[in-house]
Design a protein around this motif. Structure first.
Motif, PDB file in Angstrom:
ATOM      1  N   GLN A 180       3.326 -87.656  10.940  1.00 30.02           N
ATOM      2  CA  GLN A 180       2.958 -88.563  12.020  1.00 30.02           C
ATOM      3  C   GLN A 180       3.180 -87.832  13.345  1.00 30.02           C
ATOM      4  O   GLN A 180       3.929 -86.871  13.403  1.00 30.02           O
ATOM      5  N   PRO A 181       2.541 -88.244  14.458  1.00 32.19           N
ATOM      6  CA  PRO A 181       1.792 -89.486  14.612  1.00 32.19           C
ATOM      7  C   PRO A 181       0.340 -89.419  14.157  1.00 32.19           C
ATOM      8  O   PRO A 181      -0.303 -90.443  14.013  1.00 32.19           O
ATOM      9  N   HIS A 182      -0.188 -88.207  13.902  1.00 28.94           N
ATOM     10  CA  HIS A 182      -1.590 -88.090  13.538  1.00 28.94           C
ATOM     11  C   HIS A 182      -1.802 -86.684  13.023  1.00 28.94           C
ATOM     12  O   HIS A 182      -1.142 -85.757  13.469  1.00 28.94           O
ATOM     13  N   SER A 183      -2.729 -86.494  12.076  1.00 31.65           N
ATOM     14  CA  SER A 183      -2.891 -85.157  11.494  1.00 31.65           C
ATOM     15  C   SER A 183      -4.290 -84.573  11.648  1.00 31.65           C
ATOM     16  O   SER A 183      -4.452 -83.362  11.502  1.00 31.65           O
ATOM     17  N   HIS A 184      -5.298 -85.392  11.942  1.00 31.31           N
ATOM     18  CA  HIS A 184      -6.656 -84.864  12.041  1.00 31.31           C
ATOM     19  C   HIS A 184      -6.785 -83.968  13.267  1.00 31.31           C
ATOM     20  O   HIS A 184      -6.491 -84.376  14.390  1.00 31.31           O
ATOM     21  N   GLY A 185      -7.224 -82.741  13.045  1.00 27.04           N
ATOM     22  CA  GLY A 185      -7.372 -81.784  14.132  1.00 27.04           C
ATOM     23  C   GLY A 185      -6.159 -80.897  14.336  1.00 27.04           C
ATOM     24  O   GLY A 185      -6.217 -79.929  15.093  1.00 27.04           O
ATOM     25  N   LEU A 186      -5.062 -81.209  13.653  1.00 26.45           N
ATOM     26  CA  LEU A 186      -3.838 -80.431  13.793  1.00 26.45           C
ATOM     27  C   LEU A 186      -4.061 -78.976  13.402  1.00 26.45           C
ATOM     28  O   LEU A 186      -4.659 -78.678  12.371  1.00 26.45           O
ATOM     29  N   VAL A 187      -3.548 -78.057  14.226  1.00 24.96           N
ATOM     30  CA  VAL A 187      -3.662 -76.621  13.975  1.00 24.96           C
ATOM     31  C   VAL A 187      -2.309 -76.071  13.551  1.00 24.96           C
ATOM     32  O   VAL A 187      -1.284 -76.377  14.168  1.00 24.96           O
ATOM     33  N   ILE A 188      -2.309 -75.275  12.486  1.00 29.52           N
ATOM     34  CA  ILE A 188      -1.122 -74.534  12.052  1.00 29.52           C
ATOM     35  C   ILE A 188      -1.386 -73.065  12.330  1.00 29.52           C
ATOM     36  O   ILE A 188      -2.349 -72.488  11.821  1.00 29.52           O
ATOM     37  N   THR A 189      -0.531 -72.451  13.141  1.00 31.77           N
ATOM     38  CA  THR A 189      -0.803 -71.092  13.580  1.00 31.77           C
ATOM     39  C   THR A 189      -0.453 -70.073  12.508  1.00 31.77           C
ATOM     40  O   THR A 189       0.447 -70.272  11.700  1.00 31.77           O
ATOM     41  N   ASN A 190      -1.184 -68.975  12.541  1.00 30.68           N
ATOM     42  CA  ASN A 190      -0.856 -67.791  11.755  1.00 30.68           C
ATOM     43  C   ASN A 190      -0.456 -66.658  12.688  1.00 30.68           C
ATOM     44  O   ASN A 190      -0.673 -65.484  12.381  1.00 30.68           O
ATOM     45  N   PHE A 191       0.119 -66.988  13.822  1.00 32.54           N
ATOM     46  CA  PHE A 191       0.526 -65.981  14.791  1.00 32.54           C
ATOM     47  C   PHE A 191       1.530 -65.006  14.178  1.00 32.54           C
ATOM     48  O   PHE A 191       2.334 -65.383  13.314  1.00 32.54           O
ATOM     49  N   THR A 192       1.508 -63.775  14.656  1.00 36.75           N
ATOM     50  CA  THR A 192       2.555 -62.825  14.307  1.00 36.75           C
ATOM     51  C   THR A 192       3.839 -63.268  15.002  1.00 36.75           C
ATOM     52  O   THR A 192       3.830 -64.103  15.914  1.00 36.75           O
ATOM     53  N   TYR A 193       4.959 -62.673  14.585  1.00 35.84           N
ATOM     54  CA  TYR A 193       6.235 -63.027  15.214  1.00 35.84           C
ATOM     55  C   TYR A 193       6.257 -62.617  16.683  1.00 35.84           C
ATOM     56  O   TYR A 193       6.844 -63.304  17.524  1.00 35.84           O
ATOM     57  N   ASP A 194       5.613 -61.479  17.014  1.00 36.85           N
ATOM     58  CA  ASP A 194       5.540 -61.064  18.417  1.00 36.85           C
ATOM     59  C   ASP A 194       4.757 -62.068  19.248  1.00 36.85           C
ATOM     60  O   ASP A 194       5.145 -62.400  20.379  1.00 36.85           O
ATOM     61  N   GLN A 195       3.635 -62.539  18.698  1.00 38.57           N
ATOM     62  CA  GLN A 195       2.838 -63.524  19.420  1.00 38.57           C
ATOM     63  C   GLN A 195       3.606 -64.840  19.593  1.00 38.57           C
ATOM     64  O   GLN A 195       3.582 -65.452  20.666  1.00 38.57           O
ATOM     65  N   TRP A 196       4.275 -65.272  18.538  1.00 39.63           N
ATOM     66  CA  TRP A 196       5.044 -66.513  18.586  1.00 39.63           C
ATOM     67  C   TRP A 196       6.171 -66.399  19.617  1.00 39.63           C
ATOM     68  O   TRP A 196       6.390 -67.317  20.413  1.00 39.63           O
ATOM     69  N   TRP A 197       6.869 -65.265  19.624  1.00 37.86           N
ATOM     70  CA  TRP A 197       7.964 -65.068  20.563  1.00 37.86           C
ATOM     71  C   TRP A 197       7.446 -65.105  21.996  1.00 37.86           C
ATOM     72  O   TRP A 197       8.051 -65.725  22.860  1.00 37.86           O
ATOM     73  N   HIS A 198       6.333 -64.448  22.238  1.00 33.67           N
ATOM     74  CA  HIS A 198       5.770 -64.393  23.581  1.00 33.67           C
ATOM     75  C   HIS A 198       5.420 -65.800  24.085  1.00 33.67           C
ATOM     76  O   HIS A 198       5.667 -66.140  25.252  1.00 33.67           O
ATOM     77  N   LEU A 199       4.873 -66.615  23.208  1.00 29.33           N
ATOM     78  CA  LEU A 199       4.436 -67.951  23.593  1.00 29.33           C
ATOM     79  C   LEU A 199       5.602 -68.917  23.768  1.00 29.33           C
ATOM     80  O   LEU A 199       5.539 -69.837  24.587  1.00 29.33           O
ATOM     81  N   HIS A 200       6.701 -68.715  23.010  1.00 26.14           N
ATOM     82  CA  HIS A 200       7.788 -69.705  22.980  1.00 26.14           C
ATOM     83  C   HIS A 200       9.107 -69.176  23.536  1.00 26.14           C
ATOM     84  O   HIS A 200      10.146 -69.807  23.339  1.00 26.14           O
ATOM     85  N   ARG A 201       9.067 -68.054  24.249  1.00 29.65           N
ATOM     86  CA  ARG A 201      10.308 -67.429  24.695  1.00 29.65           C
ATOM     87  C   ARG A 201      11.074 -68.274  25.703  1.00 29.65           C
ATOM     88  O   ARG A 201      12.282 -68.055  25.915  1.00 29.65           O
ATOM     89  N   GLN A 202      10.429 -69.230  26.342  1.00 31.25           N
ATOM     90  CA  GLN A 202      11.109 -70.075  27.322  1.00 31.25           C
ATOM     91  C   GLN A 202      11.234 -71.520  26.842  1.00 31.25           C
ATOM     92  O   GLN A 202      11.379 -72.438  27.651  1.00 31.25           O
TER      93      GLN A 202
END
Length: 412
Positions: A180-202
């Protein structure tokens, strides 16, 4: 003009173009982390006279389409230097991206448009935006009076460390249909760890667990700087999911506990959600809409196959000027898989068509809109994205491909 993949040594050129298009320009040396977040395998560049003048990135994701996981190509980081615009660079890049996605087995695509009409001409259908609300934290105080459930625990950890935790949580709860709250259109990333770190470092992440298993997750950024007046201190949630009301309330209780530190909470919610039922004395809320998504079927067979739709057979002729493998005549019908009906798709070769009766004709934008449920069938008829259909078939089509609101808070 030459369209090609880049190599490792050209990542800085891509980053410079991306900064020019989307950020504050700087001549300073950029941290290595910025470069490692660029995967050359995902980048297509347009080269003129030996110089990279435009580029895009095509990320390989998973996406829930009507509850069925599909391989999805997320188009992002599209830019062209101003002196090379209106020379067909992005259109050439997109045509190459379609072929790349086809070769990788990607069947659907999604993007945020810089211009809706441009991507509409390439076969993308407009979808809905995400709703973002800004609520006073005081409106959550009622959650502080709820008893702490003994079977729920709360962990707060850096968001850079939750890539696998979040992916596994989404996969498991999509499979069990408890997300929930909704699943249609939900994206699950296949980012590399470097990409994930860059996006979520803050950013940070709060994970609610029951018997050591995650049952709710939220990723957020917090700004409670001492030099800010209290009214400007805010938590901004970028992604939030839960599996039941108890786990949702425990999440809201966590954010309510910041009442002496911050003033407001910004969060994404699906369109149509009555958030006032969650709140107390919230009054009139500040709200906004993100930019809309656009969606497209890259491989119509893969896009339709397995969708949880019960329908009698339909035979349709499809035209797609940019993905020739989608041109032709197709037949869809439902097969029973356990207790659930799922679509199966057959493509007819030219020699098999003969006097085959066709129920309707469609453009690729029309079929993309049906797959994602972005518009009613009557609207597709008005746009002539669906033609040569009688009223009985139209009614059947409307019952099978009901409109769906996309909820994807992840921006790429």
């Amino acid at each position: 003009m030459k369209i090609r993949k880049i190599n490792n040594s050209e990542r800085l050129e891509i980053l410079k173009g991306d900064l020019y298009a989307y950020s504050r320009w700087t001549n300073q040396d950029l941290p290595r982390s910025h470069l490692t977040a660029i995967n050359p395998e995902e980048v297509l560049a347009a080269e003129i006279d030996g110089k990279i003048v435009a580029a895009l990135q095509c990320f390989s994701f998973q996406q829930s389409v009507r509850g069925n996981l599909k391989t999805m190509g997320g188009i992002g980081g599209v830019w062209t230097y101003p002196e090379y615009r209106n020379q067909g660079c992005v259109k050439a890049l997109m045509k190459s991206a379609f072929l790349e996605m086809r070769m990788q087995g990607i069947c659907v695509s999604m993007l945020t448009p810089f211009k809706e009409s441009f991507y509409g001409a390439l076969g993308y259908a407009i979808a809905n935006a995400t709703h973002e609300i800004n609520i006073p934290v005081s409106s959550l105080e009622n959650y502080l009076r709820l008893p702490n459930s003994a079977n729920l625990t709360c962990d707060r950890i850096p968001a850079t460390e939750v890539k696998d935790i979040l992916s596994n949580f989404l996969y498991e709860n999509l499979r069990s249909q408890t997300l929930q709250p909704h699943s249609h259109g939900l994206v699950i990333t296949n980012f590399t760890y470097d990409q994930w770190w860059h996006l979520h470092r803050q950013k940070l992440c709060v994970v609610i667990k029951r018997e050591r298993q995650p049952v709710a997750i939220a990723i957020y950024a917090i700004d409670s700087s001492g030099n800010l007046p209290m009214r400007d201190r805010q938590i901004e949630i970028s992604s939030i999911f839960w599996t039941d009301i108890e786990s949702r309330d425990r999440l809201l209780q966590f954010f309510a506990s910041h009442r002496d530190q911050i003033h407001s909470l910004k969060m994404p919610v699906p369109l149509g959600e009555n958030v006032h039922t969650w709140l107390s004395n919230a009054g009139r809320l500040d709200s906004s809409m993100t930019e809309p998504w656009m969606v497209r079927a890259i491989d119509i067979v893969g896009a339709l196959h397995g969708l949880p739709i019960a329908c009698e057979p339909f035979t349709f002729a499809l035209s797609d000027p940019y993905c020739h493998w989608n041109d032709g005549v197709f037949r869809i019908c439902s097969d029973l898989n356990g207790d659930c009906s799922q679509l199966t798709v057959k493509r007819y070769g030219n020699c098999d068509i003969g006097n085959l009766a066709i129920d309707f004709r469609a453009t690729i934008a029309g079929m993309s809109a049906l797959v994602y449920g972005t518009q009613r069938v009557s609207e597709l008829l008005q746009k002539q994205w669906i033609t040569e259909i009688n009223s009985e078939t139209c009614e059947r089509l409307e019952k099978c491909f009901t409109p769906c609101l996309i909820y994807n808070p992840f921006k790429f």
